[in-house]
Structures are given as structure tokens and as C-alpha cells.
Write an enzyme that holds these catalytic residues in place. Structure first.
Site, PDB file in Angstrom:
ATOM      1  N   ASP A 187      42.556  -7.182 -16.380  1.00 50.30           N
ATOM      2  CA  ASP A 187      41.139  -7.109 -16.047  1.00 50.30           C
ATOM      3  C   ASP A 187      41.011  -7.495 -14.581  1.00 50.30           C
ATOM      4  OD1 ASP A 187      38.283  -7.239 -16.369  1.00 50.30           O
ATOM      5  OD2 ASP A 187      38.630  -7.780 -18.462  1.00 50.30           O
ATOM      6  N   GLU A 194      34.344  -0.297 -15.797  1.00 48.94           N
ATOM      7  CA  GLU A 194      33.317  -0.767 -16.727  1.00 48.94           C
ATOM      8  C   GLU A 194      31.977  -0.162 -16.332  1.00 48.94           C
ATOM      9  OE1 GLU A 194      31.184  -4.664 -18.679  1.00 48.94           O
ATOM     10  OE2 GLU A 194      31.689  -4.631 -16.574  1.00 48.94           O
ATOM     11  N   ASP A 241      31.454  -8.338 -24.952  1.00 43.82           N
ATOM     12  CA  ASP A 241      30.061  -8.489 -24.503  1.00 43.82           C
ATOM     13  C   ASP A 241      29.063  -7.953 -25.515  1.00 43.82           C
ATOM     14  OD1 ASP A 241      30.932  -9.442 -21.993  1.00 43.82           O
ATOM     15  OD2 ASP A 241      31.093  -7.403 -21.203  1.00 43.82           O
TER      16      ASP A 241
HETATM   17  C1  GLC Z   1      31.425  -7.796 -17.269  1.00 43.07           C
HETATM   18  C2  GLC Z   1      32.242  -8.562 -18.269  1.00 43.07           C
HETATM   19  C3  GLC Z   1      31.446  -9.732 -18.747  1.00 43.07           C
HETATM   20  C4  GLC Z   1      31.151 -10.628 -17.570  1.00 43.07           C
HETATM   21  C5  GLC Z   1      30.451  -9.859 -16.464  1.00 43.07           C
HETATM   22  C6  GLC Z   1      30.488 -10.617 -15.174  1.00 43.07           C
HETATM   23  O1  GLC Z   1      30.313  -7.209 -17.820  1.00 43.07           O
HETATM   24  O2  GLC Z   1      32.650  -7.721 -19.296  1.00 43.07           O
HETATM   25  O3  GLC Z   1      32.083 -10.448 -19.763  1.00 43.07           O
HETATM   26  O4  GLC Z   1      30.352 -11.700 -17.967  1.00 43.07           O
HETATM   27  O5  GLC Z   1      31.094  -8.639 -16.202  1.00 43.07           O
HETATM   28  O6  GLC Z   1      31.786 -10.645 -14.680  1.00 43.07           O
END
Ligand code: GLC
Length: 537
Positions: free
Chosen positions: A100, A265, A326
Site C-alpha cells: 500500500d 484507489e 473502509d
Molecule cells: C484511504 C484508505 C483509508 C485511509 C484514507 C487516508 O481511503 O483506504 O483507510 O483512512 O485513505 O489515508
């Protein structure tokens, strides 16, 4: 599978939330040696790659999504040697490893930010967003933090505000300064040199902001619950220049041997289509969350798939996600019966599936008593904790019926409460039950591996004439092809699908108790049943 098809196209990705997978040292938090212990299990699922949520040093204000060192390992998770062992063991088993990458923001304890905040003329000042108060003393703009409150925090030391679109402990990096991108590419190189197979890029859509940081307009569709959603992110997401940053990341990956993958993402329907890149030079897999965000009806899911199938650019490859760290657990969103149908859809639609740990055994959201709530949006906004908290979908993996579900030592206290049902919903038990959700998951990945049409074939919707039933075919040259029939409702139906063929053989049914040849002119589909049928030509 043909050698010319990259693994990320034919394969299945499994997401591990490392805090919750396996604790090896009894501190209540999952770790890398724990993942190592469970790699054979991961392999037994028939998946091809593992994506591990952040394992870097972090003060854990957002459980690792606040990175304090992009090229280290948090001691909670182990050492760099532990990481190397996981990578080697994964590769030895033919599993790819995806990390990640959290490039949009750092932790406020990252040395870059400490330097940046130290004085207005620090060379790293411009690596972040520092702005004066408005003449009336107000905030620089109206943006809101996703975890509650404004997106700006005042720093008395230098008399300016800094920008953070999540938690105040997550200051945003400024990619209009080329040094920032260079530093992030260096961090990526560090892991690519070790042999990691790609990155899932956190909030890829937000890496560039409007040059003038203009106010966002009100969101007319806001449901009034989460103030973070009250504005439309017109100036804070999907700015055209973000694509240059994504392309630079992709170029770096492509300079390495092997098929390294860039996953973005992306969140909103349609948004993902922009991130393939005009020349397919951005993400190979910009996440498609439509199976999560679409109402769970045959009509809505079919419409979402058709929209996507029509939109994915020529030469681009689709992907689907059913759950992540999430989002509420799929089994809680759609119910236990439909969770089987959902897994069947995920693993038979055209596109790379990403599966969230625990969904393969039907784990559900775990209610978190207020005193145990940990997730920052819920802690900061107790009045809407139920709507915004993500702890319920992050609870420890349920391995067996023993103490702490086999996640952690008997005398340990897991970092989040275990599900109340772990003694009856766990891996060990489902391994002994040939009709369990786990057995279904394995049967689906097996089938994908044995039937190329399911992994990489074409998709076509089949009209069923029944509102609750969604059906489609997957076909590839030289293969018999498959017909997938998914009943989203709780009534049985007899369908006439003779337009697709005369006969078919049941390759898999969601309850794992049906087989044999069926006539497509009178196909019986039980309530909440999904079928994968091998067409007999
Ligand atoms: C993304 C992650 C989430 C995190 C956010 C800030 O959406 O999946 O878990 O809190 O980014 O990094």
C-alpha cells in the site's frame, strides 16, 4: 493461462489488513511473522496476489495510513528481515506481493513535515500546503477533513495553517513541487528493488489540488449525515494534473522487469475510468467499488456492470471489489445468503477480483462498544460513529474456535474485539464443511483457474425476464463458455434461457449441493441461489 496474459489480469487479489490477520507475538496486533505463518492458507484460497495495507513506521493515528517513514517497517509488524521473509515465502509459493503506497499525505511526525513546519523558509516548507489565515483571521478555504472538522490546522509556531483532508495528523504533500514526486518515486524504487509486485495507491484522486485552492461548492446530494460530504470535491479531487503524477509512477513500474501493477484507489462511479490513462499509461487496475456502492438488486448490479463494460477503454482491463477496510462487510451489507451470490459475482464477472480478508468465511461487521472505538472518524465524531466508523470491518480474523479465535495468544487482548460468533464462524470449522462459504470461495477460484473463459473471457448480459435474476455469459475462443445466473431475491424461479443454449452442466451452485446437466429451457433457480453453468454445445 496463456503467458501473454499478465497475472494481474487473470489472477485474484487478496487484501490483508495486517493488524488483524495473525498476531505472532501476543501483543494483540497482527504482524508480518503472523502473515508468514498463514501464507499456506492464503495459497489454499487459490488467490494469486496479496495486498497488505500499510506496514510502515507510523504513529498509527490512522492505523498506518499516516506514514512516518516510507522505507521502513513498523516494529509492531516486525522487522525488515521479517518483511523480506514474507516476500520470499510469497514468491516461493507463486504469490505476488502488493504494498500500500500512501503518497497523498504523510504523518505529521514524518521528518519531511517536521522540517516543513519548523520555519517559513525551511527548504521543505513548500512540500506541504501552508497558508496564511484569511484577512479576517478565517481558514484559508472551506474544505473539510474526511474525519471531521475543517481541512486546516493552525500552527502557532509559524502562524500559518496546513492542509489535511483526512486527520489533522495527516498533512497533505504538495505534488506541484517536483521534489515531492522525486522523493516518493525513490521510496517506490526501494520496494521495487526488493521485488514487490506493485502498489495500491491510496487516495490517488487527491494527489493534486486546485492551484488556487478554491472553495468547494455545496453538495446538493448531501444526505446531512457526514459533514465531510457536504461539499462537492470539485477543486480537491481529480484535478487534470494528477494524471502526470500517476503516469510518472507507472513509468517507474514499467522500468522494472516482470508485470508490476499499479492499482489506484478510485471511489466514485466513472471516476475510475479516468485513471487508465489516455494511452493506458496510468493504472492497470483503477479500483471499481461499484459492487460495494450499488444497491444490491439484480437491476442495479446489472446496470453498474453494463455501464462499466461500456466504459472501460479499449485494451483496458476491468476489476471488481466487494469489500475493504473502509467499507461495511459484504455479509452485513447484503446478508449471509446473498453474500454467497456476491462472491460468485465477484469471481465470475469480467475483471480482476479483489477480496478482503475474512469475507471468504462470511465475516460480518462486529459492533464495537463506544469504549473500544478506535477509528479516527468515529473517535472524532461520536455523534455519527455508527455511520463513519470502520472498526467493525477490521476485527481479527477468525481462524478457529479456540482462545482469541486463533488470532492471538490466549492471554492477549486483541486490538479490536472479536466477533461474538467466532466459535461457529471460523476457518477451521469451514474447512471441515464441504458446503461452507470457504468451500464456495475455493471452488470459485478453482473454477476460474480451470476455465479461461471465466478468468479472461468476454462478458455479455443475458436477459432473464425475471426482475430478481441477473445472468451473463463468459466466453472465450476454444472454450465451451459459462453462463452465470444469480438470484438476488428470496423466491425460486424457473427460467427459459434457451436463447443461450439447450443444455448446460452445473459447474457450481452457491450452496454447493447441486450438479448435473440441466435444460436451459426450464432452468430452476432456488431463492438466493447463484449458478455457474458450463454450456454444452
Ligand atoms: C484511504 C484508505 C483509508 C485511509 C484514507 C487516508 O481511503 O483506504 O483507510 O483512512 O485513505 O489515508
Amino acid at each position: 493461462m496463456s503467458d501473454s496474459i499478465p497475472w494481474w489480469q487473470s489472477g485474484v487479489i487478496y487484501q490483508i489488513y495486517p493488524r488483524s490477520f495473525q498476531d505472532s507475538n501476543g501483543d494483540g496486533v497482527g504482524d508480518l511473522p503472523g502473515i508468514l505463518q498463514r501464507l499456506d492458507y492464503v495459497c489454499s484460497l487459490g488467490v494469486d496476489a496479496v495486498w497488505i495495507s500499510p506496514i510502515y513506521p507510523s504513529p498509527m493515528h490512522d492505523f498506518g495510513y499516516d506514514v512516518a517513514d516510507y522505507t521502513g517497517i513498523h516494529p509492531l509488524f516486525g522487522t525488515m528481515d521479517d518483511f523480506d521473509q514474507v516476500l520470499e515465502a510469497a514468491h516461493a509459493r507463486g504469490l505476488r506481493l502488493i504494498l500500500d503506497l500512501v503518497p497523498n499525505h504523510t504523518s505529521d511526525e514524518h521528518p519531511w513535515f517536521l522540517e516543513s513546519r519548523s520555519s517559513r523558509d525551511n527548504p521543505k516548507r513548500d512540500w506541504y500546503f501552508w497558508r496564511d489565515p484569511k484577512p479576517d483571521g478565517g481558514l484559508p478555504n472551506n474544505w473539510r477533513g474526511a474525519f471531521g472538522g475543517p481541512a486546516w490546522t493552525f500552527d502557532p509556531q509559524t502562524g500559518q495553517y496546513y492542509l489535511h483532508q483526512f486527520d489533522p495528523h495527516q498533512p497533505e504533500l504538495n505534488y506541484r513541487n517536483p521534489e515531492v514526486l522525486a522523493a516518493m518515486l525513490d521510496a517506490m524504487r526501494f520496494w521495487l528493488d526488493k521485488g514487490v509486485d506493485g502498489f495500491r495507491v491510496d487516495v490517488i484522486t487527491m494527489m493534486i489540488k486546485d492551484v488556487a485552492l478554491r472553495d468547494n461548492p455545496p453538495n446538493p446530494e448531501w444526505d446531512g449525515v457526514n459533514p465531510a460530504d457536504s461539499l462537492k470535491p470539485v477543486y480537491s479531487r481529480n484535478q487534470p494534473e494528477v494524471h502526470e503524477i500517476v503516469r510518472a509512477m507507472r513509468r517507474l513500474l514499467d522500468s522494472y522487469p516482470g508485470d508490476r501493477v499499479l492499482i489506484g484507489e478510485t471511489w466514485v462511479r466513472g471516476e475510475y475510468l479516468q485513471y487508465y490513462g489516455a494511452a493506458l499509461d496510468e493504472c492497470q487496475l483503477p479500483f471499481n467499488f461499484d459492487l460495494i456502492r450499488t444497491p444490491w438488486t439484480a437491476h442495479d448490479v446489472c446496470a453498474a456492470v453494463e455501464y462499466y463494460e461500456a466504459g472501460v477503454p479499449q485494451g483496458g482491463w476491468p476489476n471488481y471489489v466487494l469489500g475493504n477496510h473502509d467499507q461495511p462487510r459484504v455479509a452485513s451489507r447484503v446478508g449471509a445468503n446473498q453474500a454467497r451470490v456476491a462472491q460468485m459475482a465477484l469471481l465470475t464477472l469480467r475483471g480482476t477480483p479483489t477480496c478482503y480478508y475474512g469475507d471468504e468465511i462470511g465475516m460480518e461487521n462486529v459492533p464495537i462498544p463506544p469504549e473500544f472505538v478506535q477509528d479516527p472518524p468515529a473517535v472524532r465524531q461520536p455523534e455519527i460513529a455508527d455511520a463513519v466508523g470502520r472498526d467493525p470491518e477490521r476485527t481479527p480474523m477468525q481462524w478457529d474456535a479456540g482462545p482469541n479465535a486463533g488470532f492471538s495468544a490466549q492471554d492477549a487482548t486483541p486490538w479490536l474485539p472479536l466477533a461474538a460468533d467466532y466459535a461457529t464462524r471460523n476457518v477451521a470449522m469451514q474447512e471441515r464443511d464441504s458446503t461452507s462459504p470457504l468451500a464456495l470461495f475455493r471452488a470459485l477460484t478453482d473454477l476460474r483457474r480451470s476455465e479461461p473463459a471465466l478468468a479472461v473471457g468476454d462478458y455479455a448480459t443475458v436477459k432473464t425476464g425475471v426482475a430478481d435474476i441477473y445472468a451473463y455469459t463468459r466466453t472465450a475462443p476454444g472454450c465451451a463458455g459459462s453462463l452465470i445466473v444469480l438470484n438476488f431475491g428470496c423466491e425460486a424461479h424457473t427460467l427459459n434461457l434457451s436463447a443461450v443454449g439447450f443444455r448446460a452442466e452445473i459447474a457450481l451452485a452457491t450452496e454447493l449441493q447441486r450438479g448435473g446437466v440441466v435444460e436451459l429451457a426450464a432452468l430452476n433457480v432456488a431463492a438466493n441461489e447463484g449458478l455457474v453453468l458450463r454450456l454444452v454445445r
